[in-house]
Design a protein around this motif. Structure first.
Motif, PDB file in Angstrom:
ATOM      1  N   TYR A 248       0.814  -1.217   0.000  1.00  0.00           N
ATOM      2  CA  TYR A 248       0.000   0.000   0.000  1.00  0.00           C
ATOM      3  C   TYR A 248       0.851   1.272   0.000  1.00  0.00           C
ATOM      4  CZ  TYR A 248      -4.098  -2.873   0.742  1.00  0.00           C
ATOM      5  OH  TYR A 248      -5.097  -3.799   0.577  1.00  0.00           O
ATOM      6  N   VAL A 256      -2.737  -0.582  -5.184  1.00  0.00           N
ATOM      7  CA  VAL A 256      -3.021   0.851  -5.280  1.00  0.00           C
ATOM      8  C   VAL A 256      -3.557   1.206  -6.662  1.00  0.00           C
ATOM      9  CG1 VAL A 256      -2.004   3.157  -5.210  1.00  0.00           C
ATOM     10  CG2 VAL A 256      -1.364   1.459  -3.482  1.00  0.00           C
ATOM     11  N   HIS A 421      -8.418  -2.321   6.510  1.00  0.00           N
ATOM     12  CA  HIS A 421      -7.504  -1.193   6.630  1.00  0.00           C
ATOM     13  C   HIS A 421      -8.031  -0.173   7.642  1.00  0.00           C
ATOM     14  CE1 HIS A 421      -4.489   1.661   5.340  1.00  0.00           C
ATOM     15  NE2 HIS A 421      -5.386   2.515   4.881  1.00  0.00           N
TER      16      HIS A 421
END
Length: 482
Positions: A248, A256, A421
């Motif tokens: 990430y 991404v 996340h």
């Protein structure tokens, strides 16, 4: 003077490279991330524009995001973002689909396409007081600590906590401006919800057995493509063998680019070549869920039916009226990352799995589906992962609790989790009859310890024996024996 000239030229070249790198790699990522996150927080979660920008985009994030300019159109429900007028990305809100990231040329066509769905009747969860004998003070202190900030500068940012015991809500807490009706992002918790949709398809005869190869047009039409052997189960267990960079921090990584740059998340995922033989190596890969999404589209009669699957198969039976899984600009559901639901709705998903896939007396998931999802995947490190569900919680530094660790094992061994996340977690503990949801915006791993939170709550409730009525013996998932 020659060396001064050389230094000046060198510095000038570095500046040119840095500026070029920003506009080539960082600007499109920053613009895409800003537009998508702002759109979802404003038009799906209902946060104010100022708060969404301040907290969800800029807080604790890369300072380069401050160079991105965002334009919020409340009337047309779009957010555009760009870097100094270049690399503009636009996120478009549509009812029942949330926000979709696209290019300016495709905004009008997206705004005219959205599935028309019947309203979902409410199914309110029952509430109950803490059971007798529970240490109320300790319980409330754990919740208060989770909602509090460890430092003067906010870093924990817990937005919602829901605790269910024996199918009833016994406690819930919400951050400022967040209510029981606020849909919140799950990030990678979406993967676990997506696996439930696949389970519903399997029960309804829409999905072949899990040991069957997935049907992906790009693979099936290429002669001798080795990827045609990848099975549904290998994708669910993160052992597809597909090449995928899950970094990430890297703006050009696959994950991404898939989420914030590529026009099609599913398209990028299915384009990846094999890196290992399928079924031999475990590697966490967000692309696998979007490969499953592409396969789900192939199993649907139309795009309209496909986009309605989350609602008709999962959200409607559970009464998840605010839940949504967003799509990419090609219309594919981004099952890896883009589901939003209220704290109570995430808890309903957990309760469905706690009850072995049965809801209000009706079986929604095949027998054996939950048992398979919560069994360690072959080659998963220390048995930490099942089939799109985690079997261990992270600790400080985002490291999974390992056997032999000096840390006490405070989380019951039968617990399993959907994790996302920024500190999202859905914890299911069958031996305690507990479902625990924690949603927030926690980017520092030192700001919140999920093991202490979940383990602390679990320690206050009695352990019971398995319910004799709970039947996991019949396996209808048709998974290969190993």
């Amino acid at each position: 003077m020659t060396w001064l000239k050389a230094i000046f030229i060198g510095l000038l070249l570095l500046v040119i490279v840095a500026i070029s790198g920003f506009f080539i790699w960082l600007a499109p990522v920053g613009a895409g991330y800003t537009a998508k996150v702002l759109c979802s927080r404003i038009f799906v979660s209902g946060l104010s524009s100022e708060r969404a920008l301040r907290e969800d985009v800029l807080s604790d994030n890369n300072s380069l995001l401050s160079l991105i300019t965002a334009n919020i159109d409340l009337r047309h429900q779009t957010v555009s973002a760009h870097a100094f007028g270049f690399r503009t990305r636009v996120a478009v809100y549509r009812p029942n689909l949330g926000c979709t990231l696209t290019d300016p040329d495709h905004v009008a066509s997206l705004q005219n396409t959205a599935p028309v769905l019947r309203p979902i009747p409410p199914q309110p969860l029952m509430t109950a007081p803490l059971p007798p004998g529970t240490d109320r003070r300790k319980f409330n202190n754990i919740l208060a600590d989770a909602m509090d900030e460890p430092t003067i500068e906010p870093s924990r940012r817990t937005r919602a906590i829901v605790v269910m015991y024996k199918g009833r809500v016994i406690a819930e807490r919400y951050g400022e401006g967040i209510t029981v009706n606020t849909p919140l992002t799950g990030w990678s918790m979406s993967k676990s919800a997506f696996s439930a949709i696949l389970g519903r398809m399997r029960l309804n005869g829409m999905l072949p057995p899990l040991n069957y190869p997935v049907s992906i047009n790009e693979w099936d039409t290429r002669p001798n493509d080795p990827r045609v052997k990848i099975t549904y189960d290998e994708l669910l267990q993160m052992s597809s063998g597909l090449e995928f960079d899950e970094s990430y921090w890297n703006p050009v990584s696959d994950v991404v680019q898939m989420l914030f740059v590529a026009p099609s998340a599913a398209g990028l995922a299915v384009s990846k070549p094999l890196a290992q033989t399928p079924g031999t190596v475990w590697a966490y890969n967000s692309g696998t869920t979007n490969v499953l999404s592409a396969a789900m589209r192939n199993l649907s009669m139309s795009m309209q039916q496909y986009q309605a699957l989350p609602t008709e198969l999962l959200f409607r039976p559970l009464g998840m009226r605010h839940a949504v899984i967003e799509t990419d600009s090609d219309g594919y559901l981004v099952g890896s990352s883009f589901m939003h639901a209220t704290g109570r709705e995430w808890a309903k998903l957990g309760q469905l799995y706690l009850q072995d896939g049965v809801w209000n007396g009706t079986r929604l998931l095949p027998k054996g589906w939950v048992a398979h999802a919560t069994s360690p995947a072959p080659n998963a490190p220390d048995g930490a992962y099942g089939a799109h569900w985690w079997l261990k919680l992270p600790d400080y530094g985002n490291k999974l609790s390992q056997k032999g660790s000096t840390l006490p094992e405070i989380v019951p061994a039968d617990a399993f989790f959907a994790l996302g996340h920024d500190g999202q977690s859905l914890s299911i503990i069958p031996s305690k009859d507990l479902v625990i949801v924690r949603l927030g915006l926690t980017r520092s791993h030192n700001a919140f310890n999920p093991r202490q939170f979940v383990g602390g709550i679990a320690s206050l409730f009695p352990t019971h024996q398995d319910d004799p009525a709970r039947d996991n013996t019949t396996d209808d998932t048709d998974t290969p024996s190993r």
